[in-house]
Write a protein that holds these residues in place. Structure first.
Motif, PDB file in Angstrom:
ATOM      1  N   GLY A  42       0.815  -1.209   0.000  1.00 11.43           N
ATOM      2  CA  GLY A  42       0.000   0.000   0.000  1.00 11.43           C
ATOM      3  C   GLY A  42       0.846   1.255   0.000  1.00 11.43           C
ATOM      4  N   GLY A  50       0.530   4.189  -2.609  1.00 10.89           N
ATOM      5  CA  GLY A  50       0.227   5.514  -2.091  1.00 10.89           C
ATOM      6  C   GLY A  50       1.285   6.533  -2.450  1.00 10.89           C
ATOM      7  N   GLY A 104       0.607   9.817  -4.552  1.00 13.39           N
ATOM      8  CA  GLY A 104       1.018  11.092  -3.979  1.00 13.39           C
ATOM      9  C   GLY A 104       1.961  11.860  -4.884  1.00 13.39           C
ATOM     10  N   ILE A 124       0.111  12.435   2.287  1.00 11.70           N
ATOM     11  CA  ILE A 124      -1.278  11.952   2.350  1.00 11.70           C
ATOM     12  C   ILE A 124      -1.437  10.677   1.524  1.00 11.70           C
ATOM     13  N   GLY A 125      -0.849  10.664   0.323  1.00 15.71           N
ATOM     14  CA  GLY A 125      -0.910   9.466  -0.517  1.00 15.71           C
ATOM     15  C   GLY A 125      -0.238   8.288   0.149  1.00 15.71           C
ATOM     16  N   ILE A 129       0.376   7.772   3.472  1.00 15.50           N
ATOM     17  CA  ILE A 129      -0.371   7.325   4.661  1.00 15.50           C
ATOM     18  C   ILE A 129      -1.668   6.622   4.258  1.00 15.50           C
ATOM     19  N   SER A 130      -2.357   7.171   3.272  1.00 10.00           N
ATOM     20  CA  SER A 130      -3.592   6.536   2.789  1.00 10.00           C
ATOM     21  C   SER A 130      -3.302   5.164   2.190  1.00 10.00           C
ATOM     22  N   GLY A 131      -2.226   5.091   1.428  1.00 11.79           N
ATOM     23  CA  GLY A 131      -1.855   3.818   0.824  1.00 11.79           C
ATOM     24  C   GLY A 131      -1.556   2.759   1.860  1.00 11.79           C
ATOM     25  N   GLY A 176      -2.707   2.637   4.938  1.00 12.09           N
ATOM     26  CA  GLY A 176      -3.975   2.274   5.584  1.00 12.09           C
ATOM     27  C   GLY A 176      -4.822   1.355   4.730  1.00 12.09           C
ATOM     28  N   PHE A 177      -5.009   1.730   3.475  1.00 11.65           N
ATOM     29  CA  PHE A 177      -5.826   0.899   2.591  1.00 11.65           C
ATOM     30  C   PHE A 177      -5.159  -0.448   2.321  1.00 11.65           C
TER      31      PHE A 177
END
Length: 172
Positions: A84, A88, A92, A109-110, A112-114, A116-117
């Motif tokens: 991820g 991400g 990003g 953000i990309g 951290i989101s990656g 998490g997902f």
């Protein structure tokens, strides 16, 4: 009124070279491993043999699954986080390149989101197996032996060249 529809009216007909076909030719050598069969064809190529007439055929195929490690929640979540993170980071970077003034926050953000997902999807996938697949493995298709076939027009000379190769290996 009847209509005659041809296959080509809706989809192109498959090319003959794209369809699976049985190999043709006469056997000129048989080997225990693919590496040995490949070495035999390399020998033929080195002797200016028309190798376009040659086919290596794996006989008695086996699907071998080699177990690499035990699968745990930690490994699942770590692997999901890592894959991820790469995705991400990629998203990003794209956002930072194509969004004016986005810069480093878009990358973070990309990333951290990656992470998490990636962890969420990996956890959901692992949980869906309910412990039926508690290991990591790698599958490989191997054969019991590998035959080298040649078109009849050159089979005899190919067999002679491979016999010379076998005799030179025995003299080592």
């Amino acid at each position: 009124m009847t209509h005659a529809f041809s296959q080509t009216a809706f989809s192109p007909a498959p090319q003959a070279s794209q369809l699976p076909t049985m190999p043709t030719g006469w056997p000129i050598g048989s080997y225990a491993t693919y590496a040995e069969a490949q070495r035999a064809v390399d020998h033929l190529a080195g002797k200016n043999f028309p190798v376009q007439d040659v086919t290596i055929v794996g006989v008695d195929p086996l699907l071998v699954e080699r177990v690499a490690a035990r699968l745990t929640w930690g490994k699942v979540l770590g692997s999901g986080a890592l894959s991820g993170a790469w995705f991400g980071l990629f998203v990003g970077l794209l956002l930072s390149l194509f969004t004016p003034g986005a810069g480093l926050p878009a990358i973070l953000i990309g990333l951290i989101s990656g992470v998490g997902f990636g962890m969420a999807f990996a956890a959901a996938s692992y949980a869906a197996t309910r412990g039926r697949r508690g290991f990591v493995s790698h599958s490989q298709l191997v054969a019991g032996r590998y035959d080298v076939l040649c078109q009849p027009r050159n089979a005899e000379s190919g067999r002679n060249l491979l016999a010379q190769l076998a005799m030179s290996r025995q003299s080592w």
